[in-house]
Design a protein around this motif. Structure first.
Motif, PDB file in Angstrom:
ATOM      1  N   SER A 195       0.934  -1.108  -0.160  1.00 61.45           N
ATOM      2  CA  SER A 195       0.009   0.014   0.152  1.00 61.45           C
ATOM      3  C   SER A 195       0.895   1.242  -0.186  1.00 61.45           C
ATOM      4  CB  SER A 195      -1.127   0.195   1.238  1.00 61.45           C
ATOM      5  OG  SER A 195      -0.316  -0.049   2.321  1.00 61.45           O
ATOM      6  N   GLY A 196       2.185   0.989   0.310  1.00 62.70           N
ATOM      7  CA  GLY A 196       3.137   2.225   0.240  1.00 62.70           C
ATOM      8  C   GLY A 196       3.685   2.629  -1.270  1.00 62.70           C
ATOM      9  N   LYS A 197       4.356   3.447  -1.221  1.00 61.41           N
ATOM     10  CA  LYS A 197       4.934   3.907  -2.573  1.00 61.41           C
ATOM     11  C   LYS A 197       6.604   4.294  -2.586  1.00 61.41           C
ATOM     12  CE  LYS A 197       4.212   8.859  -2.434  1.00 61.41           C
ATOM     13  NZ  LYS A 197       3.695  10.032  -3.001  1.00 61.41           N
ATOM     14  N   LEU A 198       6.985   4.012  -3.917  1.00 65.35           N
ATOM     15  CA  LEU A 198       8.456   4.308  -3.805  1.00 65.35           C
ATOM     16  C   LEU A 198       8.591   5.453  -4.643  1.00 65.35           C
ATOM     17  CD1 LEU A 198       9.580   0.513  -4.863  1.00 65.35           C
ATOM     18  CD2 LEU A 198      10.233   1.790  -2.854  1.00 65.35           C
ATOM     19  N   ASP A 199       9.466   6.423  -4.215  1.00 68.85           N
ATOM     20  CA  ASP A 199       9.682   7.721  -4.795  1.00 68.85           C
ATOM     21  C   ASP A 199      11.164   8.306  -4.356  1.00 68.85           C
ATOM     22  OD1 ASP A 199       8.917   9.787  -6.140  1.00 68.85           O
ATOM     23  OD2 ASP A 199       7.395  10.658  -4.961  1.00 68.85           O
ATOM     24  N   ASP A 200      11.181   9.307  -4.920  1.00 61.84           N
ATOM     25  CA  ASP A 200      12.596  10.226  -4.862  1.00 61.84           C
ATOM     26  C   ASP A 200      13.937   9.441  -5.259  1.00 61.84           C
ATOM     27  OD1 ASP A 200      10.945  12.254  -3.844  1.00 61.84           O
ATOM     28  OD2 ASP A 200      11.354  11.729  -1.794  1.00 61.84           O
ATOM     29  N   GLY A 201      14.049   8.686  -6.482  1.00 59.18           N
ATOM     30  CA  GLY A 201      15.047   7.803  -6.779  1.00 59.18           C
ATOM     31  C   GLY A 201      15.955   8.615  -7.724  1.00 59.18           C
ATOM     32  N   TYR A 202      17.137   7.906  -7.789  1.00 56.20           N
ATOM     33  CA  TYR A 202      18.215   8.133  -8.775  1.00 56.20           C
ATOM     34  C   TYR A 202      18.802   6.752  -9.372  1.00 56.20           C
ATOM     35  CZ  TYR A 202      21.860   6.381  -5.770  1.00 56.20           C
ATOM     36  OH  TYR A 202      22.482   5.569  -4.876  1.00 56.20           O
ATOM     37  N   LEU A 203      19.171   6.993 -10.629  1.00 52.22           N
ATOM     38  CA  LEU A 203      20.192   5.934 -11.418  1.00 52.22           C
ATOM     39  C   LEU A 203      21.097   6.173 -12.138  1.00 52.22           C
ATOM     40  CD1 LEU A 203      20.145   2.786 -12.107  1.00 52.22           C
ATOM     41  CD2 LEU A 203      18.441   3.624 -13.992  1.00 52.22           C
ATOM     42  N   LEU A 204      22.358   5.793 -11.873  1.00 56.18           N
ATOM     43  CA  LEU A 204      23.399   5.991 -12.589  1.00 56.18           C
ATOM     44  C   LEU A 204      24.008   4.673 -13.124  1.00 56.18           C
ATOM     45  CD1 LEU A 204      25.206   8.190  -9.826  1.00 56.18           C
ATOM     46  CD2 LEU A 204      23.745   8.927 -11.828  1.00 56.18           C
ATOM     47  N   ILE A 205      24.390   4.562 -14.568  1.00 57.72           N
ATOM     48  CA  ILE A 205      24.892   3.540 -15.157  1.00 57.72           C
ATOM     49  C   ILE A 205      26.049   3.713 -16.182  1.00 57.72           C
ATOM     50  CG2 ILE A 205      24.442   1.580 -16.734  1.00 57.72           C
ATOM     51  CD1 ILE A 205      21.564   1.367 -15.841  1.00 57.72           C
ATOM     52  N   ALA A 206      27.091   3.113 -15.919  1.00 60.34           N
ATOM     53  CA  ALA A 206      28.308   3.211 -16.918  1.00 60.34           C
ATOM     54  C   ALA A 206      28.360   1.906 -17.374  1.00 60.34           C
ATOM     55  CB  ALA A 206      29.604   3.731 -16.113  1.00 60.34           C
ATOM     56  N   ASN A 207      28.249   2.004 -19.020  1.00 60.50           N
ATOM     57  CA  ASN A 207      28.791   0.774 -19.727  1.00 60.50           C
ATOM     58  C   ASN A 207      29.979   1.009 -20.716  1.00 60.50           C
ATOM     59  OD1 ASN A 207      28.184  -0.783 -22.433  1.00 60.50           O
ATOM     60  ND2 ASN A 207      26.663  -1.509 -20.804  1.00 60.50           N
ATOM     61  N   LEU A 208      30.770  -0.099 -20.459  1.00 58.73           N
ATOM     62  CA  LEU A 208      32.200   0.018 -21.161  1.00 58.73           C
ATOM     63  C   LEU A 208      32.206  -1.206 -21.880  1.00 58.73           C
ATOM     64  CD1 LEU A 208      34.391   1.292 -18.137  1.00 58.73           C
ATOM     65  CD2 LEU A 208      33.224   2.796 -19.867  1.00 58.73           C
ATOM     66  N   ARG A 209      32.631  -1.021 -23.292  1.00 61.58           N
ATOM     67  CA  ARG A 209      32.959  -2.283 -24.089  1.00 61.58           C
ATOM     68  C   ARG A 209      34.185  -2.125 -24.949  1.00 61.58           C
ATOM     69  NH1 ARG A 209      26.860  -3.385 -26.695  1.00 61.58           N
ATOM     70  NH2 ARG A 209      25.793  -3.366 -24.735  1.00 61.58           N
ATOM     71  N   LEU A 210      34.781  -3.370 -25.366  1.00 58.16           N
ATOM     72  CA  LEU A 210      35.886  -3.409 -26.068  1.00 58.16           C
ATOM     73  C   LEU A 210      35.430  -4.314 -27.218  1.00 58.16           C
ATOM     74  CD1 LEU A 210      38.928  -2.425 -26.774  1.00 58.16           C
ATOM     75  CD2 LEU A 210      39.461  -4.339 -25.583  1.00 58.16           C
ATOM     76  N   VAL A 211      35.571  -3.874 -28.344  1.00 56.20           N
ATOM     77  CA  VAL A 211      35.132  -4.724 -29.698  1.00 56.20           C
ATOM     78  C   VAL A 211      35.955  -4.942 -30.550  1.00 56.20           C
ATOM     79  CG1 VAL A 211      33.061  -4.846 -31.422  1.00 56.20           C
ATOM     80  CG2 VAL A 211      32.728  -3.726 -29.284  1.00 56.20           C
ATOM     81  N   GLU A 212      36.446  -6.040 -31.141  1.00 56.00           N
ATOM     82  CA  GLU A 212      37.285  -6.389 -32.061  1.00 56.00           C
ATOM     83  C   GLU A 212      36.827  -5.727 -33.439  1.00 56.00           C
ATOM     84  OE1 GLU A 212      39.347  -8.729 -35.329  1.00 56.00           O
ATOM     85  OE2 GLU A 212      37.240  -8.754 -34.932  1.00 56.00           O
ATOM     86  N   ALA A 213      37.965  -5.535 -34.227  1.00 54.62           N
ATOM     87  CA  ALA A 213      37.610  -4.602 -35.322  1.00 54.62           C
ATOM     88  C   ALA A 213      36.616  -5.181 -36.383  1.00 54.62           C
ATOM     89  CB  ALA A 213      38.733  -4.191 -35.996  1.00 54.62           C
ATOM     90  N   ARG A 214      36.531  -6.497 -36.644  1.00 53.27           N
ATOM     91  CA  ARG A 214      35.513  -7.363 -37.281  1.00 53.27           C
ATOM     92  C   ARG A 214      34.537  -8.043 -36.719  1.00 53.27           C
ATOM     93  NH1 ARG A 214      40.166 -10.966 -40.259  1.00 53.27           N
ATOM     94  NH2 ARG A 214      40.661 -10.978 -38.334  1.00 53.27           N
ATOM     95  N   ASP A 215      34.200  -7.426 -35.478  1.00 55.31           N
ATOM     96  CA  ASP A 215      33.382  -8.044 -34.642  1.00 55.31           C
ATOM     97  C   ASP A 215      33.286  -9.504 -34.439  1.00 55.31           C
ATOM     98  OD1 ASP A 215      32.177  -5.439 -34.167  1.00 55.31           O
ATOM     99  OD2 ASP A 215      30.943  -5.738 -36.313  1.00 55.31           O
TER     100      ASP A 215
END
Length: 394
Positions: A195-215
């Protein structure tokens, strides 16, 4: 749903007209799909236990407009029905403005604003489209359907870019946003609707990738942190007080591709701190969730693929068997873990039509959807699921 399908057909005609007119800066498209689900012992969606359920369908339309060489405006509206987990009310999947600040063969950098896809792991920001998935359901340990809307997108700002290295390519993105705060969010943290609620939030995401030249291969790391404040309702369920829920998570992803065969694996872990809430969580204020999968995809022909995947999840990484929780709370130990063996086949009949079928043998009940099963005491420690899906894109 009928209104949305009529809209999709209208935009399909518009898309054809635009292609014929060679309007390169404006593109429309979309897809529709219908699935069938059969399970034993538990429902995956309502009505699937020992019966064939058709309550699994998707429909979407998207548009992309490039008014200048540096600016792109895009969005997608989707209606998705998956039992009680999602209804088929059309909603904005994403809607963003993307401005490219730098674009050269060696480097790129830009900024996105709006309702954005969350780049978690390899598949989260493309999981909505059947044609971008290797299976009907993505690994449920990491891309869980019961909390899909919470994981999928959020209002925010994202900086992204890439750097061409000597032989490989480095890609990155950093996102700051406000997470969703609806009933789906409550199932994420409480496994029920309160019956309660969730509020006042934050979200931080860092996404790092290394990809071979020809995938030929790619590796990636996702790092994230988010928090929400819980405000108790009139029923005061679980004896919870007003307080903050803090979450830290990370994912490690790797994939290698041969001409006909691909191997993908991801490891996911998150730490949840409920200490502020007291009540029920005073017994166990901090929890560690852990998940892992490995899958292989073999392509005997250009339009057929075969999949095998092993997928596991632990609701408490410090009690993988669940026996400590069973002794403490009287809940079956199998409620705290899940191990899923999946076999699947896909056939791209034409460039627009995709057919898939897959079978899941699941031991453990940590991933039995709460919204679809009223009995919390799971007497069966294993269950099976068969899915079939047809998808059409335009």
């Amino acid at each position: 749903m009928l209104k949305l399908i009529n809209t999709i057909l209208s935009f399909s005609l518009l898309h054809s007209a635009l292609v014929n007119a060679e309007e390169e800066n404006l593109t429309w498209g979309g897809f529709v799909s219908q699935g069938l689900v059969y399970t034993d012992n538990y429902n995956f969606i309502e009505g699937s236990k020992n019966a064939l359920s058709t309550d699994f369908r998707e429909a979407a339309i998207y548009g992309l407009w490039r008014p200048t060489n540096h600016l792109r405006l895009g969005g997608q509206v989707i209606a998705r029905k998956l039992g009680n987990m999602t209804d088929d009310t059309p909603q904005i999947d994403y809607l963003s403005a993307d401005y490219s600040l730098l674009s050269t063969p060696a480097s790129s950098f830009g900024i996105r604003l709006g309702k954005l896809k969350l780049a978690n792991g390899f598949y989260n920001n493309t999981r909505e489209v059947p044609f971008t998935r290797n299976s009907i359901l993505l690994p449920q340990s990491m891309y869980y359907e019961e909390t899909r809307d919470f994981q999928l997108s959020a209002l925010g700002v994202e900086f992204y870019g890439s750097e061409q290295l000597e032989t490989d390519r480095f890609e990155y993105s950093f996102l700051a946003s406000k997470p969703r705060k609806d009933q789906v969010s409550e199932f994420v943290f409480f496994r029920r609707n309160l019956s309660g609620k969730l509020d006042d939030g934050y979200l931080l995401i860092a996404n790092l990738r290394l990809v071979e030249a020809r995938d030929a291969w790619r590796v990636g790391v996702t790092l994230g942190s988010f928090g929400l404040t819980y405000f108790p309702g009139s029923s005061q369920e679980l004896g919870l007080e007003r307080g903050d829920i803090d979450v830290k998570f990370f994912a490690i992803s790797a994939e290698y591709n041969w001409e006909r065969f691909s191997v993908t694996s991801e490891f996911f872990k998150h730490y949840i701190d409920y200490e502020d809430l007291g009540g029920f969580f005073a017994v166990e204020p901090k929890q560690t969730f852990e998940a892992f999968y490995v899958q292989g995809v073999y392509r005997p022909t250009h339009n057929v693929d075969l999949l095998m995947r092993y997928d596991l999840a632990y609701r408490d990484a410090h009690d993988r068997s669940g026996k400590k929780h069973e002794k403490k709370f009287g809940v079956p130990a199998s409620n705290y873990w899940s191990k899923d063996l999946t076999l699947g086949v896909g056939w791209q009949a034409t460039s627009s039509i995709l057919l898939r079928a897959e079978w899941h043998h699941i031991r453990g009940t940590a991933r039995v959807p709460e919204q679809e099963n009223s009995n919390k005491l799971r007497k069966h420690s294993s269950w099976n699921m068969l899915l079939v899906q047809a998808a059409y894109r335009f």
